[in-house]
Scaffold this motif. Sequence first.
Motif, short mmCIF file in Angstrom:
data_model
loop_
_atom_site.label_atom_id
_atom_site.label_comp_id
_atom_site.label_asym_id
_atom_site.label_seq_id
_atom_site.Cartn_x
_atom_site.Cartn_y
_atom_site.Cartn_z
N ILE A 163 41.17 -0.64 -88.71
CA ILE A 163 42.30 -1.39 -89.27
C ILE A 163 41.98 -2.87 -89.06
N PHE A 164 42.00 -3.65 -90.14
CA PHE A 164 41.71 -5.08 -90.05
C PHE A 164 43.00 -5.88 -90.11
N ILE A 165 43.27 -6.68 -89.08
CA ILE A 165 44.44 -7.56 -89.03
C ILE A 165 43.92 -9.00 -88.96
N CYS A 166 44.36 -9.82 -89.88
CA CYS A 166 43.93 -11.21 -89.88
C CYS A 166 45.05 -12.05 -89.26
N ASN A 167 44.80 -12.67 -88.10
CA ASN A 167 45.87 -13.32 -87.33
C ASN A 167 45.43 -14.69 -86.83
N PRO A 168 45.96 -15.80 -87.37
CA PRO A 168 46.88 -15.87 -88.52
C PRO A 168 46.19 -15.46 -89.82
N ASN A 169 47.03 -15.04 -90.78
CA ASN A 169 46.47 -14.51 -92.03
C ASN A 169 45.98 -15.64 -92.94
N ASN A 170 44.76 -15.48 -93.41
CA ASN A 170 44.25 -16.29 -94.50
C ASN A 170 44.51 -15.48 -95.76
N ASP A 197 41.07 -10.38 -86.57
CA ASP A 197 40.25 -11.51 -87.04
C ASP A 197 40.96 -12.81 -86.66
N GLU A 198 40.40 -13.50 -85.67
CA GLU A 198 41.01 -14.74 -85.17
C GLU A 198 40.25 -15.98 -85.62
N ALA A 199 39.83 -15.98 -86.88
CA ALA A 199 39.04 -17.11 -87.40
C ALA A 199 39.74 -18.46 -87.23
N TYR A 200 41.09 -18.44 -87.22
CA TYR A 200 41.85 -19.70 -87.14
C TYR A 200 42.63 -19.85 -85.85
N CYS A 201 42.32 -19.03 -84.83
CA CYS A 201 43.16 -19.05 -83.62
C CYS A 201 43.13 -20.40 -82.92
N GLU A 202 42.03 -21.15 -83.03
CA GLU A 202 41.94 -22.44 -82.33
C GLU A 202 42.89 -23.47 -82.91
N PHE A 203 43.44 -23.20 -84.09
CA PHE A 203 44.39 -24.14 -84.70
C PHE A 203 45.81 -23.88 -84.21
N VAL A 204 46.03 -22.75 -83.55
CA VAL A 204 47.39 -22.34 -83.18
C VAL A 204 47.72 -22.83 -81.78
N ASP A 205 48.88 -23.45 -81.65
CA ASP A 205 49.30 -23.96 -80.34
C ASP A 205 50.71 -23.45 -80.06
N ARG A 206 50.83 -22.15 -79.84
CA ARG A 206 52.13 -21.54 -79.60
C ARG A 206 51.99 -20.51 -78.50
N PRO A 207 52.90 -20.54 -77.52
CA PRO A 207 52.78 -19.62 -76.38
C PRO A 207 52.89 -18.14 -76.80
#
Length: 372
Positions: A163-170, A197-207
């Motif tokens: 199961i592929f989950i894109c988080n955050p979703n592109n 898939d955390e390709a964009y996780c470094e952009f997220v700043d939320r606890p």
Amino acid sequence: MPALDLHRLTPEFVRNFEPYIPSQPDPELMRLYRIGHLHRLNNNENPLGPPPLAREVIARFPPPRAGIYPSGDSWYLRQALGRRFGLDPDQILVGNGANEVITFVIKAFCQEGDNIVTADRTFAVYEWVAKFSGFEARLAPLKDFGFDDEALLRLIDRRSKIIFICNPNNPTGTWWDQERLERFLEAVDGQQIVVLDEAYCEFVDRPEFPDGLQMLARHPNLVVFRTFSKMYALAGLRVGYLAGSREVVDTIRRTCVVYSVNALAQEAALAALADDAEHLAATRALVAREKAYLLEELGALGLPVQHGEGCFMMIRLPLSDTMAYRRLMQRGIMIRSMTGFRFPNWIRVSIGSHLAMEAFIAALRGILPGRS
Ligand SMILES: *Cc1c(COP(=O)(O)O)cnc(C)c1O
């Protein structure tokens, strides 16, 4: 000349697959559209470029090293990633971009008759690799632009492997919080591999945003993807990785091609990781500032938007997105048209420099019907 029976040689699932055609190189496009400058806002590239230490490594790469094979398994990079995230380096596999690690996972777990499960409007490569490898891709419709856990669970059967989950979703920017992800993993109950898939996780700043790497110890069926292409701006060097439990990674390792990550990519990624704090902060600040600017301008134009976390935004246009693509190109702006991603009349724009965002808004104003 002997007759070539390509039809007999080619599996049906390859014959039926519509190949993805990448856009032409910038100089070709600039000639085609008769433009002197092009703002690339189609691939979610970081306008700040790579962090300083990575730049230095790239500039100083000794040419003779190009003649020597790199570490076959990105040894030092895995050591550094392991130290950084508190993982055993053997829990990590590096690939030629996160795109390549998608193929590793599908090859490792799927055989004839198996399927993968993901959303219908997410990063398309999961679906594409499954299909051209002969596996069914089961697609759950998004709900409120986000991954729908219940719809995903309903699609799972005995032949579902991943199961592929894109988080955050592109491309929608929606994301699952820690609690929702935990609930989903509990429902899956270890019966499938769950890729986050955390390709964009470094952009997220939320606890409340989950850190997949911190969850690996409790979820042996979890596999996390990350990339140096987006936040670290090394897209041109192609380096991404996956992390999982020892057993799962030992299995996936069998399907990896050694030497697929080049020497410069390994060194640049290592350097990027070594001094990233300021780079991360500067990039996040830029994205926040320019997103706010876009939202204000798009609001004034009365255009519906969809956005969340990540360095991109979707915009719905009162004209076809393929037409908008051409007209924006004529004005020196390259965006992503979204019909191919099942979002007709939507475009996705990457968050770029202020100059690029102003140029984008000006060009957009110029192509909207009833304006000039
Ligand atoms: C860009 C992207 C990737 C792939 O990145 P690579 O350049 O292949 O490392 C993977 N997943 C998502 C969601 C992406 O947007």
